[in-house]
Every structure is written in structure tokens, then in C-alpha cells.
Design an enzyme around this catalytic site. Structure first.
Site, PDB file in Angstrom:
ATOM      1  N   ASP B  19       0.815  -1.219   0.000  1.00  0.00           N
ATOM      2  CA  ASP B  19       0.000   0.000   0.000  1.00  0.00           C
ATOM      3  C   ASP B  19       0.844   1.262   0.000  1.00  0.00           C
ATOM      4  O   ASP B  19       0.406   2.312  -0.447  1.00  0.00           O
ATOM      5  CB  ASP B  19      -0.864   0.059   1.272  1.00  0.00           C
ATOM      6  N   LYS B 220      19.599   7.153   4.702  1.00  0.00           N
ATOM      7  CA  LYS B 220      19.663   5.728   4.364  1.00  0.00           C
ATOM      8  C   LYS B 220      21.112   5.251   4.371  1.00  0.00           C
ATOM      9  O   LYS B 220      21.959   5.988   3.898  1.00  0.00           O
ATOM     10  CB  LYS B 220      19.085   5.508   2.950  1.00  0.00           C
ATOM     11  N   ASP B 245      17.948   2.119  -6.125  1.00  0.00           N
ATOM     12  CA  ASP B 245      18.971   1.671  -7.071  1.00  0.00           C
ATOM     13  C   ASP B 245      20.288   1.318  -6.386  1.00  0.00           C
ATOM     14  O   ASP B 245      21.208   0.856  -7.059  1.00  0.00           O
ATOM     15  CB  ASP B 245      19.236   2.738  -8.138  1.00  0.00           C
TER      16      ASP B 245
END
Lengths: 299, 299
Positions: B19, B220, B245
Site C-alpha cells: 500500500d 539511508k 537503485d
């Protein structure tokens, strides 16, 4: 365990044992622009006793010639052929060990002293003090022309470090096949009169991180520097002592070359690093507070 | 082993399962200034199917507001509250997690976007775009006044990186007790239209090397970024997928947060890094060539 030297007989015994005395400079003979008390007297004493005196510095911002100016300014006797700097050793490494072909070039992250030493060894270079590379203007990869003749990137302490230099060096190291990543030295910090600043190792760190690869390092503790000295002068490693203030450069350098080592506590290394529970695993043969302590012999 | 997606039913199954769709941007939706073919269609498809769309970028040079400008310019629908950048997450971390007292300041190695996010979160700062810090003039420690209120150094991609900024940051981190070393992210490289440049991790590398210590990294793959998203929006990690990526940032980030992961091959990661003998140990749940592949559903 290191032998602690304190008496006249300790120092006399040391003088008897070693004919060649190699000195680190900053933190040993001076601190920034302040001479260590007694250093001049001790060097004079060694010379009078016919000892060979060699100065071995990782400082790559100055050529040997301009480094001699620092000795002169502080009133310390030194001759250019007694001075070995990591910029000089790097230039010799490139021309004599790597044997970089004459049409090839070095991309320089470094200052005037490095350029002078490369020039003296007949090594072509670009970057360095070139105003086009000493800039905070934005770097555009689209406007950059890769020079296919760049066969090495040489990194030393460079107070003009900027994103353009790092980006160009990164292009050469990733896009020119076989391009060699060299560093004059890996000192993490650089001592000045009032404290510490980031050292040469910090200047090559961005490339090391971006590439995921370490450079070939020329200066102390690498033996490349000693190979360079060996090529120029005769000395018996067994009768040679390296005097320094840093365990992980000077003392390791001496040990790697089979020399005796004397640590002084007038520079980077503190008492806590050589004794007690947190002591380093690098153990010099001898320790004395200051090179000036050896004056007691002359009295 | 990753599941390779290729058929309409593969993509339909993915849409049924998740979702909330978190997207890295550069290398996924665009490459530099070039949109990935089909990306706009796929984002439109997700929105029509009532999926929650979130953009998670390590780019710390832009604030969320100015990053939205990049979406607008490329014709990609996005709203500021759907965009999470590492500069924003760092500012939230400093104000809400570290709870830096109001009279304390952050020394910034970073650009306008970082300053904007700190300002919005009410965090005082110095350095950054200040012309006194964006200089190649020599840095003199003797002329430097240490601000005792600097409680953190925050490092991000900074194309104005120079020796003055590095030296000041080093003073704060070594001389101000408890001063915290933060990095927006640790990306080793930064993709531009024509190749790669040194990334944010390369900008903090000199300090990391000089200090012998790693920064707390916000972006990240650190979960700090996800904590920041969680504080703002509701989502079920089990029904959330991270599309990226880069294995060592995007995919690791998704895995660390208990999300599903989809790797696209339009950015940093090549086929050789996910299959064959040299494959990475970081294995995404799903792999597809390009985010544009999901268009096949709409046909």
C-alpha cells in the site's frame, strides 16, 4: 618495555651505540615555530662526535630547499642533502620505482613544495597550485576534459583542498586505466603552534572513501621513505636510531626499517600512550622527555 | 535470491501486496536531469490505485521545498509532505531526538538546503554558506575563536568544502566536550548526468579520519530516516515497499526497517553486483530493470 633514559651514562651509552641519527622535526626539534630547548646544542654535540645526522619529515607542503629555510630561520644547522621529505620521496618513487613514462603526468593534490620536488625529478604534473584547480567555483563534469596521460594522483597536505580537485582526482582514478593512487603520508593530524589541524591523511580520505581503496603511502611509517634514503646515503641500520614523537609514524618507521627507536614526549605522544592500561602496542626501544635531555652529556 | 519481475501478473501481484511505496529518486525516477522513461506514468498509476507515495532521498543539498522544485521541473507530481530528505531528517534528529538545547548551535558543513531545514526546525547554526567559511584563504588557528555553544557538527555534501571548514569542525569536535559528530548520509559517490562525483560520505571522511571516529549517520541506510517518516505518517511496514537503485543505502534501509525491497537497475547497481560470483551479500526481495516496467499494468 622501553628503556627510560635519564642519566648522563644512559645518554653516553646511546651515543656510543649509534652512528646515524635520524630525526623527525616537528614535535622533536621544534613545535610549530618554537624551538625545543637544547635541540641546537644536541645536534651540535652529535656533529662534533662525527655522527651522521638526517632529518626525515612527512611534511609535504615544503620542498627540501624551502624546508631548509625553516631550519635556517630557527637557527638549526642543516644541509639540503640531509633533509628527506615525503614530497621528495614521492617524486623519487614516481620517477625511479614506478618509472612513470616521461609523457605521462601526475594529478597533484598538494602545494608548492610538492610541485618543486616533482619538477626537480622531471615528473610532469597538473592540478596543484594551478588557479583553475584552487577554486570554490562549481565543478561541472560536463565541462571537464579527462587527460588520458594522467597515470597517477598524488595527495598530500593541501590547504587549498576543494571539490574541484577531489572531483578531478576521482575521475582520473576511476576512468584512466591503471592510474595509481599515491599519498605522501597518512598523518591524521598536523601539529601547529596552538594545537592540531587535519593532516595529510585527512586530505586523501575523501578519495579513499569514494574509491573504497587505500593509497600507496610514501612517508613514514612506509619503508618507501627509507628506501629513498638508502639510495642516497650509506648507513648501517644496526647502528642507526630514529628519533620521533609519533608512535604510529616515526617509531613504526624505525622498527619497520630495523632501526633503533627513541621516543620524545615533546610532541604528539603523551605519557598515557606508552605506559598504563591504555598503552599503545607500538613500543619504542628508548624514551626520553625531550631531545634537549642529551645536553647533559656535554656539560 | 531475489524474484525477477517481468510479466504483467508479477507487477499486479506487487501492487496488490503493498500500500505504501517509498522511492529513492536519483537513479530510480531520474538520472541527473533526465527522467526515467515511464516513471511519471507509474507514479500516476500508483496514485490512481490509492497507494501512498513517499520520496526518500539522501540528497542533503536541497531542502524539501527546493527538492519539490526538481520534481516540478521534471513534471513529476509530488507534495512537500511526501518528500523526506536527509537534511530534514538531520534537523528533526537534532531538535527532537538529541534535543539540543535552544542556546546551543550546530556547525554546518553543508549547503543552503541544510541551512533551510535547520532554520525551519528552529536549530541555530554557523558555518555552512557563510562567506567567512566558504574560502580558500589560509586558516589560522591563532585567529580562531572557539564558540563554546557549538554542540554538534553536521556534515553533508558540500561543494564548498575547504580546509577552513574542516579545521573549524575539527576544533569543535576535539575541544568542545560532548560535541556530537553527525553526517546526513554516507553515500560514497554522487551520481550526476555524466558520471559520478565524490558523495557526502567523502565530505565527512577527512573528519572521520582525523578523529579516528565515525559520525552518527542520519540518512539511508540508517533507520533514523525511517523513524522520522514514522513520526509524520502512518504506514504498515509489512505492506510497504522501498524502491531503490543502491544496495548499500536503499535496499539496506528497507531491510533494516522491515520493509519489502525492489531494486531497479537504472542507477548505481549493475547486474554483476546482484548475480554471479561477485554478487553482493545484500539481496533485495525483487528486481526489475526500471520503474517504468510497471507501466505494463496500465496497458
Amino acid at each position: 618495555m622501553s628503556a627510560r633514559l635519564s642519566s648522563v651514562s644512559d645518554y653516553e651509552a646511546l651515543l656510543d651505540k649509534y652512528d646515524t641519527w635520524m630525526f623527525d622535526c616537528d614535535g622533536v626539534l621544534w613545535q610549530g615555530d618554537r624551538l625545543i630547548e637544547g635541540a641546537v646544542d644536541v645536534l651540535g654535540l652529535l656533529r662534533r662526535r662525527q655522527k651522521k645526522v638526517i632529518f626525515v619529515t612527512n611534511n609535504a607542503t615544503k620542498s627540501r630547499k624551502s624546508y631548509k629555510g625553516k631550519f635556517d630561520q630557527l637557527g638549526v644547522e642543516a644541509h639540503v642533502d640531509e633533509i628527506y621529505g615525503s614530497a621528495y620521496a614521492a617524486a623519487v618513487y614516481i620517477s625511479s620505482v614506478m618509472k612513470l613514462p616521461k609523457h605521462k603526468k601526475v594529478y597533484v593534490i598538494g602545494m608548492k613544495g610538492m610541485e618543486e620536488e616533482l619538477h626537480e625529478e622531471g615528473v610532469a604534473f597538473l592540478g596543484g597550485m594551478d588557479p583553475a584547480d584552487c577554486t570554490l567555483e562549481p565543478f561541472s563534469l560536463a565541462d571537464f576534459t579527462l587527460d588520458p596521460d594522467v597515470g597517477a594522483v598524488l595527495c598530500g597536505l593541501d590547504t587549498n583542498i576543494n571539490y574541484t580537485k577531489l572531483s578531478k582526482a576521482f575521475q582520473y582514478l576511476t576512468r584512466n586505466p591503471g592510474c595509481v593512487f599515491l599519498a605522501t603520508n597518512e598523518d591524521s593530524t598536523y601539529p601547529v603552534a596552538d594545537g592540531l589541524l587535519p593532516g595529510a591523511g585527512s586530505i586523501s580520505a575523501p578519495l579513499r572513501y569514494a574509491l573504497g581503496k587505500d593509497p600507496i603511502s610514501i612517508g613514514k611509517p612506509a619503508t618507501t621513505m627509507l628506501d629513498c634514503i638508502k639510495a642516497k646515503i650509506d648507513f648501517d641500520p644496526k647502528r642507526t636510531i630514529m628519533v620521533g614523537d609519533r608512535l604510529n609514524t616515526d617509531i613504526l618507521f624505525g622498527q619497520g626499517g630495523g632501526l633503533a627507536t627513541l621516543l620524545v614526549l615533546t610532541g604528539i605522544t603523551s605519557e598515557a600512550e606508552i605506559s598504563g592500561p591504555d598503552a599503545s602496542s607500538i613500543v619504542p626501544d628508548f624514551v626520553t622527555q625531550s631531545i634537549g635531555d642529551l645536553r647533559s652529556i656535554g656539560k
